[in-house]
Design a protein around this motif. Structure first.
Motif, PDB file in Angstrom:
ATOM      1  N   ARG A  63      -3.931   3.245  -7.210  1.00 35.40           N
ATOM      2  CA  ARG A  63      -4.416   2.998  -6.252  1.00 35.40           C
ATOM      3  C   ARG A  63      -4.631   1.427  -6.423  1.00 35.40           C
ATOM      4  O   ARG A  63      -5.981   1.480  -6.699  1.00 35.40           O
ATOM      5  N   CYS A 105      -6.806  -1.970  -5.603  1.00 42.37           N
ATOM      6  CA  CYS A 105      -8.526  -2.041  -5.312  1.00 42.37           C
ATOM      7  C   CYS A 105      -8.022  -3.742  -4.167  1.00 42.37           C
ATOM      8  O   CYS A 105      -6.857  -3.776  -3.997  1.00 42.37           O
ATOM      9  N   VAL A 136       0.817  -1.267  -0.128  1.00 44.28           N
ATOM     10  CA  VAL A 136      -0.189  -0.091  -0.146  1.00 44.28           C
ATOM     11  C   VAL A 136       0.417   1.111  -0.184  1.00 44.28           C
ATOM     12  O   VAL A 136       0.567   2.057  -0.515  1.00 44.28           O
ATOM     13  N   ALA A 174       2.618   2.447  -3.517  1.00 44.31           N
ATOM     14  CA  ALA A 174       0.561   2.941  -3.956  1.00 44.31           C
ATOM     15  C   ALA A 174       0.748   3.637  -4.113  1.00 44.31           C
ATOM     16  O   ALA A 174       0.384   4.382  -4.496  1.00 44.31           O
ATOM     17  N   ARG A 175       0.199   4.013  -2.892  1.00 44.62           N
ATOM     18  CA  ARG A 175      -1.125   5.340  -2.314  1.00 44.62           C
ATOM     19  C   ARG A 175       0.000   5.896  -1.497  1.00 44.62           C
ATOM     20  O   ARG A 175       0.279   7.467  -0.836  1.00 44.62           O
ATOM     21  N   GLY A 176       1.364   6.380  -1.513  1.00 46.02           N
ATOM     22  CA  GLY A 176       3.062   6.874  -0.994  1.00 46.02           C
ATOM     23  C   GLY A 176       3.139   6.079   0.474  1.00 46.02           C
ATOM     24  O   GLY A 176       2.030   6.537   1.751  1.00 46.02           O
ATOM     25  N   VAL A 217       0.578   8.252  -7.887  1.00 45.45           N
ATOM     26  CA  VAL A 217       0.857   6.987  -7.752  1.00 45.45           C
ATOM     27  C   VAL A 217      -0.627   6.597  -7.809  1.00 45.45           C
ATOM     28  O   VAL A 217      -2.121   6.330  -8.295  1.00 45.45           O
ATOM     29  N   PRO A 259       3.605  12.129  -1.323  1.00 48.45           N
ATOM     30  CA  PRO A 259       2.355  11.060  -2.602  1.00 48.45           C
ATOM     31  C   PRO A 259       3.259  12.062  -4.420  1.00 48.45           C
ATOM     32  O   PRO A 259       2.823  13.194  -4.468  1.00 48.45           O
TER      33      PRO A 259
END
Length: 473
Positions: free
Chosen positions: A181, A183, A52, A55-57, A179, A176
């Motif tokens: 996100r 699922c 995570v 992917a999301r920072g 990037v 971030p």
């Protein structure tokens, strides 16, 4: 700061266990879960939290995990019952599992070349210092605030550190960029649940061995095995559609498989030592929390010193360095057993100082060199996942070792009528057995590496086959 505080809570709690037991009226099982629960929940989120963060920072995950760690620490300090404290420790472990992968990932992101090596060297030093300082700091805090409520302050001390780290993270860490996100499927939540349930079911009968009479509790062991088999089946299916929690293709590499097993067994052995040792010193011999913390410090100091030196030797000696280090650990712990048998009473702290220093010097030459050797043959595309799986195995090994050693300790204590020295010797024998199991794995890996050196084509073909399978996927 974040790495220090999350790892400090592994070692600082041990010296507070007798005070927690008296303050909350906690059972032996609850005391074991205070330590093992943190290790188990810490390990479960390492891989998905790292994914995570990528992917999301990483700053977002770093700050989120740190804030949750502060909240969980406050809940630990405010606990009014054993169940409350155990639940808060589980939450604290989950938060630590969110923070830890971001620390390593941020070092990789922010530094290059020789600077990265120095940064990781500093982080290794922080790990060693947190391990060494934990027992003494915990003992000092309990001495300062009193036995009745001092244990609460070993959790409250996290709050100002977390607050300062959050402010600095907001100002200094990169935010971030572009990037993706992921699922929920990409994070493999079902894999997390299955692995946690399987390991939890396996630990329950060990931790609750005295609290649950009868043999029915051992039926949980085959149930745990069935859940773990289901986990393996799910991971094999899930890898066809998304990134799994544990990429089982990694275990096609014998060096990775053996190195992972070595870490699992070693962490089961060495982390459980301090759990029973501090109980023996404080409850059995009447040591203060501070004196108990000082008594276990030689192991931590030896480990910190050797970890700095061993990183320079692994390239020269390879797996033989780890084999020799495990021999030293096993010998040092065996000498602790002898010292306790021949030096009864309060003088045992001095009697075991030399053997514990010896075991620590060996232990410091196991973890970092083994990680280097275990990950050396892993394709770069799977480096992050492989490191996460390795750390997850370490935490699960810690939880299992504490459960097994604690079960033997409290059972022996009950059977001998509060013979603390005998209970400690028998439980330490379990720790030595785990270390010897790690030694057998290391010898098997050493033999495999020497065979591969004699037939290098085979080794290259195995790695090539794995590389091809990764590219195909």
């Amino acid at each position: 700061m974040a790495g220090f505080i999350t790892l400090l809570d592994v070692s600082i709690v041990n010296v507070a266990l007798p005070a927690i037991r008296d303050g909350l009226g906690a059972s032996a099982g609850a005391i074991q879960w205070v330590v093992a629960g943190y290790a188990l929940s810490f390990g479960l989120l390492l891989v998905p939290a790292g994914r995570v963060g990528d992917a999301r920072g990483r700053r977002l995950l770093f700050m989120t995990g740190l804030a949750l760690f502060a909240v969980a620490s406050a809940l630990c300090g405010l606990a009014q019952s054993p169940a409350w404290l155990v639940a808060a420790r589980f939450g604290q472990g989950l938060a630590g599992g969110i923070v830890t992968p971001q620390v390593s990932a941020l070092i990789q992101q922010l530094f290059r070349g020789a600077e990265r090596g120095r940064a990781f060297g500093m982080f290794s030093a922080v790990i060693g210092v947190s391990t060494a300082v934990g027992p003494v700091l915990g003992g000092g805090i309990i001495t300062l605030f009193g036995a009745e409520h001092g244990w609460r302050w070993i959790f409250f001390v996290n709050l100002p550190v977390c607050l300062v780290a959050l402010v600095l993270a907001r100002r200094l860490l990169p935010g971030p960029e572009d990037v993706a996100r992921p699922c929920a499927r990409d994070l493999d939540p079902l894999g997390v649940v299955l692995l946690g349930a399987g390991v939890g079911l396996l630990l329950l009968p060990l931790v609750q061995e005295r609290q649950w009479p009868g043999a029915a509790k051992w039926l949980l062991v085959p149930l745990a095995a069935a859940v773990l088999v289901l986990f393996v089946h799910w991971e094999r299916r899930h890898v066809r559609r998304a990134q799994p929690l544990i990429d089982l293709r990694l275990f096609r590499l014998r060096s990775y498989t053996l190195g992972s097993l070595l870490m699992l067994a070693y962490f089961a052995g060495f982390t459980s030592i301090f759990f029973v040792f501090t109980l023996y010193l404080q409850s059995g011999l009447g040591y203060s929390a501070l004196m108990a913390g000082l008594a276990v410090t030689p192991f931590a100091l030896g480990s910190a010193l050797a970890s700095v030196v061993s990183g320079r030797l692994v390239a020269r000696y390879g797996r033989a360095l780890v084999v020799g280090a495990l021999v030293v650990v096993a010998l040092g712990l065996s000498l602790v057993v002898v010292a306790v048998a021949f030096v009864p009473g309060r003088g045992v702290g001095w009697a075991v100082a030399g053997p514990l220093l010896m075991a620590g010097l060996g232990g410091g030459s196991v973890i970092a060199p083994n990680q280097t050797l275990t990950l050396a043959a892993v394709p770069p595309a799977q480096g992050g996942s492989a490191a996460g799986v390795l750390q997850t195995g370490q935490r699960i090994g810690s939880a299992a070792g504490i459960a097994a050693t604690g079960s033997v300790f409290f059972s022996r204590l009950s059977a001998t009528g509060d013979d603390w020295a005998s209970a400690f010797r028998f439980s330490l024998g379990v720790s030595v057995a785990f270390v010897l199991a790690a030694l057998l794995v290391a010898l098997a890996d050493l033999r495999t590496r020497r065979q591969d050196a004699q037939t290098p084509t085979d080794g290259r073909s195995r790695r090539g086959e794995l590389d091809r399978s990764v590219r195909d996927e």
